[in-house]
Scaffold this motif. Structure first.
Motif, PDB file in Angstrom:
ATOM      1  N   GLU A   2       9.952 -42.927  11.376  1.00  0.00           N
ATOM      2  CA  GLU A   2      11.055 -42.814  10.525  1.00  0.00           C
ATOM      3  C   GLU A   2      11.052 -41.603   9.386  1.00  0.00           C
ATOM      4  OE1 GLU A   2      11.755 -47.830  10.294  1.00  0.00           O
ATOM      5  OE2 GLU A   2      10.438 -46.864   8.796  1.00  0.00           O
ATOM      6  N   ALA A   3       9.782 -41.407   9.132  1.00  0.00           N
ATOM      7  CA  ALA A   3       9.454 -40.172   8.203  1.00  0.00           C
ATOM      8  C   ALA A   3      10.167 -38.896   8.591  1.00  0.00           C
ATOM      9  CB  ALA A   3       8.039 -39.858   7.983  1.00  0.00           C
ATOM     10  N   LEU A   4      10.482 -38.773  10.006  1.00  0.00           N
ATOM     11  CA  LEU A   4      11.192 -37.771  10.611  1.00  0.00           C
ATOM     12  C   LEU A   4      12.509 -37.454  10.015  1.00  0.00           C
ATOM     13  CD1 LEU A   4      10.303 -37.686  14.480  1.00  0.00           C
ATOM     14  CD2 LEU A   4      10.062 -35.782  12.612  1.00  0.00           C
ATOM     15  N   PHE A   5      13.059 -38.582   9.865  1.00  0.00           N
ATOM     16  CA  PHE A   5      14.581 -38.620   9.299  1.00  0.00           C
ATOM     17  C   PHE A   5      14.478 -38.074   7.573  1.00  0.00           C
ATOM     18  CE2 PHE A   5      15.222 -41.768  12.500  1.00  0.00           C
ATOM     19  CZ  PHE A   5      15.786 -41.126  13.117  1.00  0.00           C
ATOM     20  N   LEU A   6      13.227 -38.124   7.122  1.00  0.00           N
ATOM     21  CA  LEU A   6      13.244 -37.789   5.618  1.00  0.00           C
ATOM     22  C   LEU A   6      13.264 -36.448   5.340  1.00  0.00           C
ATOM     23  CD1 LEU A   6      10.909 -40.517   4.201  1.00  0.00           C
ATOM     24  CD2 LEU A   6      13.144 -40.456   4.124  1.00  0.00           C
ATOM     25  N   LEU A   7      12.622 -35.732   6.512  1.00  0.00           N
ATOM     26  CA  LEU A   7      12.762 -34.162   6.510  1.00  0.00           C
ATOM     27  C   LEU A   7      14.095 -33.431   6.070  1.00  0.00           C
ATOM     28  CD1 LEU A   7       9.725 -33.090   8.875  1.00  0.00           C
ATOM     29  CD2 LEU A   7      10.094 -32.605   6.386  1.00  0.00           C
ATOM     30  N   PRO A   8      14.944 -33.795   7.153  1.00  0.00           N
ATOM     31  CA  PRO A   8      16.406 -33.375   7.026  1.00  0.00           C
ATOM     32  C   PRO A   8      17.038 -33.487   5.396  1.00  0.00           C
ATOM     33  CG  PRO A   8      16.307 -34.642   8.963  1.00  0.00           C
ATOM     34  CD  PRO A   8      14.743 -34.532   8.314  1.00  0.00           C
ATOM     35  N   PHE A   9      16.690 -34.921   5.280  1.00  0.00           N
ATOM     36  CA  PHE A   9      17.369 -35.432   4.187  1.00  0.00           C
ATOM     37  C   PHE A   9      16.649 -34.611   2.915  1.00  0.00           C
ATOM     38  CE2 PHE A   9      16.149 -38.428   0.430  1.00  0.00           C
ATOM     39  CZ  PHE A   9      17.657 -38.842   0.034  1.00  0.00           C
ATOM     40  N   ALA A  10      15.333 -34.472   2.897  1.00  0.00           N
ATOM     41  CA  ALA A  10      14.795 -33.453   1.681  1.00  0.00           C
ATOM     42  C   ALA A  10      15.394 -32.269   1.542  1.00  0.00           C
ATOM     43  CB  ALA A  10      13.316 -33.452   1.926  1.00  0.00           C
ATOM     44  N   VAL A  11      15.736 -31.669   2.781  1.00  0.00           N
ATOM     45  CA  VAL A  11      16.042 -30.190   3.090  1.00  0.00           C
ATOM     46  C   VAL A  11      17.551 -30.311   2.444  1.00  0.00           C
ATOM     47  CG1 VAL A  11      17.077 -28.434   4.240  1.00  0.00           C
ATOM     48  CG2 VAL A  11      14.497 -29.468   4.805  1.00  0.00           C
ATOM     49  N   ALA A  12      18.490 -31.368   2.942  1.00  0.00           N
ATOM     50  CA  ALA A  12      19.908 -31.375   2.288  1.00  0.00           C
ATOM     51  C   ALA A  12      20.047 -31.852   1.075  1.00  0.00           C
ATOM     52  CB  ALA A  12      20.659 -31.645   3.566  1.00  0.00           C
ATOM     53  N   PHE A  13      19.093 -32.205   0.523  1.00  0.00           N
ATOM     54  CA  PHE A  13      19.330 -33.243  -0.883  1.00  0.00           C
ATOM     55  C   PHE A  13      20.443 -32.586  -1.693  1.00  0.00           C
ATOM     56  CE2 PHE A  13      17.552 -34.846  -4.858  1.00  0.00           C
ATOM     57  CZ  PHE A  13      17.886 -36.260  -4.432  1.00  0.00           C
ATOM     58  N   GLY A  14      20.073 -31.181  -2.195  1.00  0.00           N
ATOM     59  CA  GLY A  14      21.057 -30.749  -3.032  1.00  0.00           C
ATOM     60  C   GLY A  14      22.574 -30.833  -2.959  1.00  0.00           C
ATOM     61  N   GLY A  15      22.941 -30.774  -1.575  1.00  0.00           N
ATOM     62  CA  GLY A  15      24.306 -30.759  -1.214  1.00  0.00           C
ATOM     63  C   GLY A  15      24.813 -31.984  -0.433  1.00  0.00           C
ATOM     64  N   LEU A  16      24.261 -33.063  -0.931  1.00  0.00           N
ATOM     65  CA  LEU A  16      24.776 -34.372  -0.317  1.00  0.00           C
ATOM     66  C   LEU A  16      25.646 -34.960  -1.104  1.00  0.00           C
ATOM     67  CD1 LEU A  16      21.414 -36.079   0.996  1.00  0.00           C
ATOM     68  CD2 LEU A  16      23.407 -35.042   2.451  1.00  0.00           C
ATOM     69  N   SER A  17      26.482 -35.736  -0.305  1.00  0.00           N
ATOM     70  CA  SER A  17      27.499 -36.532  -1.153  1.00  0.00           C
ATOM     71  C   SER A  17      27.037 -37.935  -1.580  1.00  0.00           C
ATOM     72  CB  SER A  17      28.754 -36.866  -0.236  1.00  0.00           C
ATOM     73  OG  SER A  17      28.379 -37.519   0.893  1.00  0.00           O
ATOM     74  N   TRP A  18      27.644 -38.412  -2.581  1.00  0.00           N
ATOM     75  CA  TRP A  18      27.199 -39.782  -2.989  1.00  0.00           C
ATOM     76  C   TRP A  18      26.991 -40.849  -1.909  1.00  0.00           C
ATOM     77  CZ3 TRP A  18      24.774 -41.548  -6.956  1.00  0.00           C
ATOM     78  CH2 TRP A  18      24.721 -40.688  -8.149  1.00  0.00           C
ATOM     79  N   GLY A  19      27.840 -40.682  -0.719  1.00  0.00           N
ATOM     80  CA  GLY A  19      27.800 -41.875   0.163  1.00  0.00           C
ATOM     81  C   GLY A  19      26.633 -41.660   1.110  1.00  0.00           C
ATOM     82  N   ALA A  20      26.394 -40.150   1.407  1.00  0.00           N
ATOM     83  CA  ALA A  20      25.176 -39.942   2.254  1.00  0.00           C
ATOM     84  C   ALA A  20      23.808 -40.258   1.577  1.00  0.00           C
ATOM     85  CB  ALA A  20      25.090 -38.307   2.716  1.00  0.00           C
ATOM     86  N   SER A  21      23.768 -40.131   0.086  1.00  0.00           N
ATOM     87  CA  SER A  21      22.572 -40.400  -0.419  1.00  0.00           C
ATOM     88  C   SER A  21      22.244 -42.022  -0.659  1.00  0.00           C
ATOM     89  CB  SER A  21      22.565 -39.977  -2.151  1.00  0.00           C
ATOM     90  OG  SER A  21      22.676 -38.474  -1.804  1.00  0.00           O
ATOM     91  N   VAL A  22      23.187 -42.678  -0.717  1.00  0.00           N
ATOM     92  CA  VAL A  22      23.240 -44.241  -0.525  1.00  0.00           C
ATOM     93  C   VAL A  22      22.651 -44.665   0.816  1.00  0.00           C
ATOM     94  CG1 VAL A  22      24.484 -46.234  -0.685  1.00  0.00           C
ATOM     95  CG2 VAL A  22      24.798 -44.422  -2.559  1.00  0.00           C
ATOM     96  N   VAL A  23      23.310 -44.040   1.735  1.00  0.00           N
ATOM     97  CA  VAL A  23      22.959 -44.544   2.995  1.00  0.00           C
ATOM     98  C   VAL A  23      21.471 -44.070   3.456  1.00  0.00           C
ATOM     99  CG1 VAL A  23      23.031 -43.813   5.471  1.00  0.00           C
ATOM    100  CG2 VAL A  23      25.252 -44.556   4.309  1.00  0.00           C
ATOM    101  N   ILE A  24      21.123 -43.090   2.869  1.00  0.00           N
ATOM    102  CA  ILE A  24      19.669 -42.752   3.141  1.00  0.00           C
ATOM    103  C   ILE A  24      18.643 -43.363   2.401  1.00  0.00           C
ATOM    104  CG2 ILE A  24      19.393 -40.807   1.773  1.00  0.00           C
ATOM    105  CD1 ILE A  24      18.175 -40.714   5.229  1.00  0.00           C
ATOM    106  N   LEU A  25      19.193 -43.916   1.085  1.00  0.00           N
ATOM    107  CA  LEU A  25      18.285 -44.705   0.346  1.00  0.00           C
ATOM    108  C   LEU A  25      18.201 -46.027   0.969  1.00  0.00           C
ATOM    109  CD1 LEU A  25      19.212 -43.472  -3.216  1.00  0.00           C
ATOM    110  CD2 LEU A  25      16.881 -43.342  -2.060  1.00  0.00           C
ATOM    111  N   LEU A  26      19.273 -46.453   1.543  1.00  0.00           N
ATOM    112  CA  LEU A  26      19.225 -47.884   2.243  1.00  0.00           C
ATOM    113  C   LEU A  26      18.376 -47.774   3.193  1.00  0.00           C
ATOM    114  CD1 LEU A  26      21.321 -50.158   1.528  1.00  0.00           C
ATOM    115  CD2 LEU A  26      22.347 -49.707   3.446  1.00  0.00           C
ATOM    116  N   PHE A  27      18.447 -46.641   4.100  1.00  0.00           N
ATOM    117  CA  PHE A  27      17.245 -46.628   5.276  1.00  0.00           C
ATOM    118  C   PHE A  27      16.014 -46.679   4.774  1.00  0.00           C
ATOM    119  CE2 PHE A  27      14.833 -43.497   7.640  1.00  0.00           C
ATOM    120  CZ  PHE A  27      14.745 -44.026   8.736  1.00  0.00           C
ATOM    121  N   LEU A  28      15.703 -45.870   3.497  1.00  0.00           N
ATOM    122  CA  LEU A  28      14.373 -46.076   3.117  1.00  0.00           C
ATOM    123  C   LEU A  28      13.951 -47.324   2.695  1.00  0.00           C
ATOM    124  CD1 LEU A  28      13.813 -42.805   0.539  1.00  0.00           C
ATOM    125  CD2 LEU A  28      12.285 -43.719   2.461  1.00  0.00           C
ATOM    126  N   LEU A  29      15.005 -48.138   1.963  1.00  0.00           N
ATOM    127  CA  LEU A  29      14.720 -49.355   1.632  1.00  0.00           C
ATOM    128  C   LEU A  29      14.081 -50.147   2.718  1.00  0.00           C
ATOM    129  CD1 LEU A  29      14.849 -51.108  -1.055  1.00  0.00           C
ATOM    130  CD2 LEU A  29      17.008 -51.753  -0.200  1.00  0.00           C
TER     131      LEU A  29
END
Lengths: 205, 123
Positions: free
Chosen positions: B78-105
Protein backbone atom coordinates in the motif's frame (compact mmCIF):
# COMPACT_ATOMS: atom_id res chain seq x y z
CA UNK A 1 48.46 -47.08 -24.12
CA UNK A 2 51.23 -45.04 -25.66
CA UNK A 3 54.83 -45.99 -25.08
CA UNK A 4 56.75 -43.80 -22.65
CA UNK A 5 59.47 -43.01 -25.19
CA UNK A 6 57.02 -41.93 -27.86
CA UNK A 7 55.18 -39.82 -25.33
CA UNK A 8 58.37 -38.06 -24.28
CA UNK A 9 59.25 -37.42 -27.92
CA UNK A 10 55.78 -36.01 -28.60
CA UNK A 11 55.80 -33.81 -25.52
CA UNK A 12 59.08 -32.34 -26.75
CA UNK A 13 57.13 -31.28 -29.84
CA UNK A 14 54.40 -29.78 -27.58
CA UNK A 15 51.94 -32.61 -28.15
CA UNK A 16 50.56 -34.03 -24.93
CA UNK A 17 48.82 -37.37 -24.73
CA UNK A 18 46.79 -38.64 -21.82
CA UNK A 19 44.20 -41.24 -20.91
CA UNK A 20 40.93 -40.84 -19.04
CA UNK A 21 42.47 -42.61 -16.08
CA UNK A 22 45.42 -40.24 -15.90
CA UNK A 23 43.25 -37.18 -16.39
CA UNK A 24 40.85 -38.36 -13.69
CA UNK A 25 43.64 -39.09 -11.21
CA UNK A 26 45.43 -35.86 -12.04
CA UNK A 27 42.32 -33.81 -11.40
CA UNK A 28 41.47 -35.58 -8.15
CA UNK A 29 44.90 -35.62 -6.59
CA UNK A 30 45.48 -31.94 -7.21
CA UNK A 31 42.23 -30.79 -5.67
CA UNK A 32 41.80 -32.79 -2.50
CA UNK A 33 39.34 -31.02 -0.24
CA UNK A 34 39.97 -31.89 3.39
CA UNK A 35 37.27 -32.00 6.02
CA UNK A 36 37.54 -29.04 8.39
CA UNK A 37 37.87 -31.15 11.45
CA UNK A 38 40.44 -31.34 14.24
CA UNK A 39 40.50 -33.39 17.42
CA UNK A 40 43.52 -32.29 19.44
CA UNK A 41 46.93 -30.62 19.24
CA UNK A 42 47.69 -32.13 15.79
CA UNK A 43 44.90 -29.93 14.48
CA UNK A 44 46.99 -26.89 15.42
CA UNK A 45 49.76 -28.19 13.16
CA UNK A 46 47.14 -28.83 10.47
CA UNK A 47 45.97 -25.22 10.80
CA UNK A 48 49.59 -24.05 10.60
CA UNK A 49 50.03 -26.13 7.44
CA UNK A 50 47.08 -24.36 5.88
CA UNK A 51 48.40 -20.87 6.64
CA UNK A 52 50.87 -18.71 4.75
CA UNK A 53 54.15 -20.09 6.11
CA UNK A 54 53.62 -23.70 5.05
CA UNK A 55 50.75 -23.09 2.63
CA UNK A 56 49.05 -26.37 1.85
CA UNK A 57 47.42 -24.49 -1.06
CA UNK A 58 50.59 -25.19 -3.03
CA UNK A 59 49.34 -28.76 -3.26
CA UNK A 60 45.73 -27.95 -3.97
CA UNK A 61 44.38 -29.04 -0.59
CA UNK A 62 43.56 -25.69 0.99
CA UNK A 63 39.78 -25.83 0.61
CA UNK A 64 38.86 -27.06 4.07
CA UNK A 65 35.17 -27.90 3.94
CA UNK A 66 32.92 -27.60 6.98
CA UNK A 67 30.56 -30.28 5.67
CA UNK A 68 31.49 -33.92 5.06
CA UNK A 69 29.32 -33.86 1.92
CA UNK A 70 31.86 -31.63 0.18
CA UNK A 71 35.09 -33.22 1.40
CA UNK A 72 37.34 -35.86 -0.17
CA UNK A 73 39.92 -36.20 2.54
CA UNK A 74 39.57 -36.75 6.26
CA UNK A 75 42.64 -35.74 8.23
CA UNK A 76 42.18 -37.41 11.60
CA UNK A 77 44.28 -34.86 13.46
CA UNK A 78 44.63 -35.79 17.08
CA UNK A 79 43.56 -38.05 19.90
CA UNK A 80 40.42 -40.02 19.14
CA UNK A 81 38.68 -40.57 22.45
CA UNK A 82 36.14 -43.32 22.69
CA UNK A 83 33.52 -40.64 23.16
CA UNK A 84 34.49 -39.10 19.83
CA UNK A 85 35.09 -42.25 17.77
CA UNK A 86 31.43 -42.80 16.72
CA UNK A 87 31.28 -39.19 15.46
CA UNK A 88 34.47 -39.65 13.44
CA UNK A 89 33.13 -42.82 11.84
CA UNK A 90 29.78 -41.19 11.14
CA UNK A 91 31.47 -38.20 9.50
CA UNK A 92 33.53 -40.61 7.39
CA UNK A 93 30.36 -42.40 6.35
CA UNK A 94 28.76 -39.14 5.30
CA UNK A 95 31.60 -38.22 2.96
CA UNK A 96 30.94 -38.97 -0.71
CA UNK A 97 33.12 -41.40 -2.65
CA UNK A 98 35.99 -41.35 -3.44
CA UNK A 99 37.25 -40.55 0.04
CA UNK A 100 40.62 -40.85 1.70
CA UNK A 101 41.84 -40.81 5.28
CA UNK A 102 45.11 -39.53 6.69
CA UNK A 103 45.83 -40.58 10.27
CA UNK A 104 47.89 -37.69 11.58
CA UNK A 105 50.01 -38.16 14.66
CA UNK A 106 50.73 -40.95 17.11
CA UNK A 107 47.28 -40.77 18.73
CA UNK A 108 45.31 -41.25 15.53
CA UNK A 109 47.61 -44.10 14.53
CA UNK A 110 47.76 -46.04 17.77
CA UNK A 111 46.52 -44.06 20.75
CA UNK A 112 49.99 -42.56 21.17
CA UNK A 113 50.96 -41.52 24.71
CA UNK A 114 47.43 -42.37 25.84
CA UNK A 115 47.56 -45.93 24.55
CA UNK A 116 47.32 -47.36 28.07
CA UNK A 117 44.48 -45.01 28.94
CA UNK A 118 40.94 -46.25 29.45
CA UNK A 119 39.25 -43.65 27.28
CA UNK A 120 41.32 -43.37 24.11
CA UNK A 121 40.80 -45.34 20.94
CA UNK A 122 43.96 -47.23 20.01
CA UNK A 123 44.08 -46.15 16.40
CA UNK A 124 41.32 -44.92 14.09
CA UNK A 125 42.16 -47.70 11.61
CA UNK A 126 40.14 -50.02 13.83
CA UNK A 127 37.00 -48.50 12.34
CA UNK A 128 37.80 -46.80 9.02
CA UNK A 129 40.36 -47.58 6.31
CA UNK A 130 43.41 -45.32 6.61
CA UNK A 131 45.43 -44.49 3.49
CA UNK A 132 48.40 -42.60 4.93
CA UNK A 133 49.84 -42.67 8.45
CA UNK A 134 51.90 -39.69 9.61
CA UNK A 135 53.92 -40.44 12.75
CA UNK A 136 54.92 -37.71 15.15
CA UNK A 137 53.67 -36.12 18.34
CA UNK A 138 52.55 -33.86 16.83
CA UNK A 139 53.94 -34.13 13.30
CA UNK A 140 55.31 -30.89 11.93
CA UNK A 141 53.41 -29.19 9.10
CA UNK A 142 56.08 -30.40 6.68
CA UNK A 143 55.24 -33.95 7.73
CA UNK A 144 51.57 -33.32 6.92
CA UNK A 145 52.58 -31.94 3.52
CA UNK A 146 54.68 -35.04 2.97
CA UNK A 147 51.74 -37.21 3.93
CA UNK A 148 49.56 -35.31 1.50
CA UNK A 149 52.09 -35.78 -1.30
CA UNK A 150 52.28 -39.48 -0.44
CA UNK A 151 48.49 -39.68 -0.75
CA UNK A 152 48.67 -37.84 -4.08
CA UNK A 153 51.18 -40.45 -5.30
CA UNK A 154 48.82 -43.18 -4.20
CA UNK A 155 45.92 -41.57 -6.08
CA UNK A 156 48.09 -41.14 -9.17
CA UNK A 157 48.64 -44.91 -9.23
CA UNK A 158 45.00 -45.87 -8.94
CA UNK A 159 43.41 -47.87 -11.76
CA UNK A 160 40.00 -47.14 -13.21
CA UNK A 161 39.29 -50.70 -14.29
CA UNK A 162 40.54 -54.19 -13.61
CA UNK A 163 40.88 -56.21 -10.43
CA UNK A 164 43.31 -53.72 -8.88
CA UNK A 165 40.92 -50.81 -8.91
CA UNK A 166 40.49 -49.06 -5.56
CA UNK A 167 37.76 -49.61 -3.04
CA UNK A 168 35.42 -46.87 -4.18
CA UNK A 169 35.21 -48.26 -7.71
CA UNK A 170 34.22 -51.74 -6.54
CA UNK A 171 30.48 -52.03 -6.56
CA UNK A 172 30.21 -54.48 -3.67
CA UNK A 173 32.66 -52.78 -1.32
CA UNK A 174 30.80 -50.79 1.32
CA UNK A 175 30.85 -47.02 1.36
CA UNK A 176 29.82 -46.95 5.02
CA UNK A 177 31.35 -48.74 7.95
CA UNK A 178 29.54 -49.77 11.12
CA UNK A 179 29.43 -47.04 13.74
CA UNK A 180 30.43 -48.25 17.20
CA UNK A 181 28.11 -47.61 20.12
CA UNK A 182 28.96 -46.80 23.74
CA UNK A 183 29.05 -50.03 25.72
CA UNK A 184 29.31 -50.40 29.49
CA UNK A 185 33.14 -50.67 29.42
CA UNK A 186 34.29 -50.10 25.87
CA UNK A 187 33.01 -49.25 22.45
CA UNK A 188 30.83 -51.96 21.02
CA UNK A 189 32.25 -53.50 18.87
CA UNK A 190 35.80 -52.59 20.00
CA UNK A 191 37.06 -52.93 16.41
CA UNK A 192 35.86 -53.71 12.92
CA UNK A 193 37.35 -57.16 12.44
CA UNK A 194 36.74 -57.10 8.69
CA UNK A 195 38.86 -54.01 8.37
CA UNK A 196 41.52 -54.24 11.02
CA UNK A 197 44.23 -56.83 10.47
CA UNK A 198 47.23 -55.92 12.63
CA UNK A 199 50.45 -57.80 12.08
CA UNK A 200 51.19 -60.02 15.07
CA UNK A 201 53.90 -58.48 17.18
CA UNK A 202 56.94 -60.72 17.58
CA UNK A 203 59.39 -59.73 20.28
CA UNK A 204 63.05 -60.30 19.51
CA UNK A 205 64.58 -63.05 21.61
CA UNK B 1 18.95 -13.61 -45.51
CA UNK B 2 17.56 -11.31 -42.85
CA UNK B 3 18.62 -12.28 -39.35
CA UNK B 4 15.91 -12.31 -36.75
CA UNK B 5 16.65 -9.59 -34.18
CA UNK B 6 16.06 -11.95 -31.27
CA UNK B 7 18.05 -14.86 -32.71
CA UNK B 8 20.88 -14.21 -30.28
CA UNK B 9 18.53 -14.94 -27.37
CA UNK B 10 17.84 -18.40 -28.76
CA UNK B 11 21.56 -18.98 -29.29
CA UNK B 12 22.35 -17.88 -25.72
CA UNK B 13 19.57 -20.04 -24.28
CA UNK B 14 20.81 -23.05 -26.25
CA UNK B 15 24.39 -22.51 -25.11
CA UNK B 16 23.27 -22.16 -21.50
CA UNK B 17 21.31 -25.41 -21.75
CA UNK B 18 24.24 -27.33 -23.26
CA UNK B 19 26.57 -25.83 -20.67
CA UNK B 20 24.37 -27.13 -17.84
CA UNK B 21 23.43 -30.49 -19.30
CA UNK B 22 26.89 -31.64 -20.45
CA UNK B 23 28.43 -32.03 -16.94
CA UNK B 24 25.28 -33.77 -15.75
CA UNK B 25 25.40 -36.20 -18.66
CA UNK B 26 29.12 -36.82 -18.13
CA UNK B 27 28.45 -37.49 -14.44
CA UNK B 28 25.66 -39.93 -15.34
CA UNK B 29 27.83 -41.72 -17.87
CA UNK B 30 30.70 -41.86 -15.39
CA UNK B 31 28.47 -43.40 -12.75
CA UNK B 32 27.15 -45.95 -15.22
CA UNK B 33 30.56 -47.02 -16.54
CA UNK B 34 33.00 -46.71 -13.65
CA UNK B 35 31.66 -45.59 -10.36
CA UNK B 36 28.21 -46.63 -9.20
CA UNK B 37 26.55 -44.45 -6.59
CA UNK B 38 26.59 -45.85 -3.09
CA UNK B 39 23.84 -44.23 -1.06
CA UNK B 40 23.42 -45.32 2.51
CA UNK B 41 21.38 -44.73 5.61
CA UNK B 42 24.01 -42.78 7.50
CA UNK B 43 25.21 -41.02 4.37
CA UNK B 44 21.75 -39.58 3.67
CA UNK B 45 21.21 -38.29 7.20
CA UNK B 46 20.24 -34.64 7.46
CA UNK B 47 22.69 -33.62 10.16
CA UNK B 48 26.34 -33.15 9.30
CA UNK B 49 28.15 -32.77 12.62
CA UNK B 50 28.85 -36.39 13.40
CA UNK B 51 26.02 -36.55 15.93
CA UNK B 52 23.06 -38.75 15.16
CA UNK B 53 20.18 -36.90 13.56
CA UNK B 54 16.95 -36.73 15.55
CA UNK B 55 13.85 -36.59 13.36
CA UNK B 56 14.04 -35.24 9.83
CA UNK B 57 14.55 -31.79 8.40
CA UNK B 58 10.80 -31.14 7.89
CA UNK B 59 10.35 -29.38 11.20
CA UNK B 60 7.66 -26.79 11.97
CA UNK B 61 8.63 -23.21 12.55
CA UNK B 62 6.84 -21.01 15.04
CA UNK B 63 3.71 -19.43 13.59
CA UNK B 64 4.12 -16.19 15.56
CA UNK B 65 5.93 -14.34 12.83
CA UNK B 66 3.40 -15.23 10.15
CA UNK B 67 0.67 -12.66 10.89
CA UNK B 68 3.26 -9.99 11.58
CA UNK B 69 4.80 -10.65 8.15
CA UNK B 70 1.43 -10.61 6.39
CA UNK B 71 0.48 -7.23 7.90
CA UNK B 72 3.86 -5.83 6.98
CA UNK B 73 3.53 -7.10 3.41
CA UNK B 74 0.05 -5.59 2.92
CA UNK B 75 1.05 -2.18 4.27
CA UNK B 76 4.29 -2.31 2.32
CA UNK B 77 2.42 -2.76 -0.97
CA UNK B 78 0.00 0.00 0.00
CA UNK B 79 2.91 2.33 0.72
CA UNK B 80 3.84 2.00 -2.95
CA UNK B 81 0.75 4.08 -3.86
CA UNK B 82 1.87 6.84 -1.50
CA UNK B 83 5.02 7.55 -3.49
CA UNK B 84 3.32 8.87 -6.66
CA UNK B 85 0.85 10.65 -4.37
CA UNK B 86 3.70 12.48 -2.61
CA UNK B 87 5.34 13.39 -5.92
CA UNK B 88 2.14 14.77 -7.48
CA UNK B 89 0.88 16.36 -4.28
CA UNK B 90 1.25 20.00 -5.40
CA UNK B 91 -0.82 19.68 -8.57
CA UNK B 92 -3.59 17.40 -7.35
CA UNK B 93 -7.24 18.32 -7.59
CA UNK B 94 -9.48 18.25 -4.49
CA UNK B 95 -11.20 15.08 -5.68
CA UNK B 96 -7.95 13.13 -6.10
CA UNK B 97 -6.70 14.25 -2.67
CA UNK B 98 -9.89 13.08 -0.99
CA UNK B 99 -9.65 9.71 -2.74
CA UNK B 100 -6.07 9.11 -1.65
CA UNK B 101 -6.87 10.22 1.92
CA UNK B 102 -9.76 7.75 1.89
CA UNK B 103 -7.30 5.07 0.78
CA UNK B 104 -4.91 6.03 3.59
CA UNK B 105 -7.78 5.93 6.09
CA UNK B 106 -8.67 2.40 4.98
CA UNK B 107 -5.04 1.28 5.30
CA UNK B 108 -4.68 2.79 8.79
CA UNK B 109 -8.03 1.31 9.78
CA UNK B 110 -6.78 -2.13 8.68
CA UNK B 111 -3.64 -1.65 10.74
CA UNK B 112 -5.65 -0.63 13.79
CA UNK B 113 -7.91 -3.64 13.34
CA UNK B 114 -4.94 -6.03 13.08
CA UNK B 115 -3.32 -4.33 16.08
CA UNK B 116 -6.46 -4.78 18.16
CA UNK B 117 -6.64 -8.44 17.16
CA UNK B 118 -3.11 -8.88 18.54
CA UNK B 119 -1.37 -9.50 15.22
CA UNK B 120 1.57 -7.30 16.19
CA UNK B 121 2.22 -9.12 19.45
CA UNK B 122 4.92 -11.75 19.51
CA UNK B 123 3.37 -14.76 21.15
Amino acid sequence: MVEEGLRNELSRQNIFLTSIQELYNWGRRNSLWPLNFGLACCAIEMIAASMARFDIARFGAEVFRPSPRQADLMIVAGTVTKKMAPMVVRLYNQMPEPKYVIAMGACAISGGPFKRGYNVLKGIDRYIPVDVYIPGCPPRPEALLHGLITLQRKIAGERLTGPERPRHLRELEPSEYPIPAYGPYDLDPPKNTELWHPKPFVRDA
Amino acid sequence: MEEHPYLFLAVLAGTALVFCLTPLLIARAWAAVFNAAKPGEVKQQVYECGVEAKGDSWVRFHVGYYRYAIVFLVLDVEALFLLPFAVAFGGLSWGASVVILLFLLLAVEGLVWAWKRGALEWA
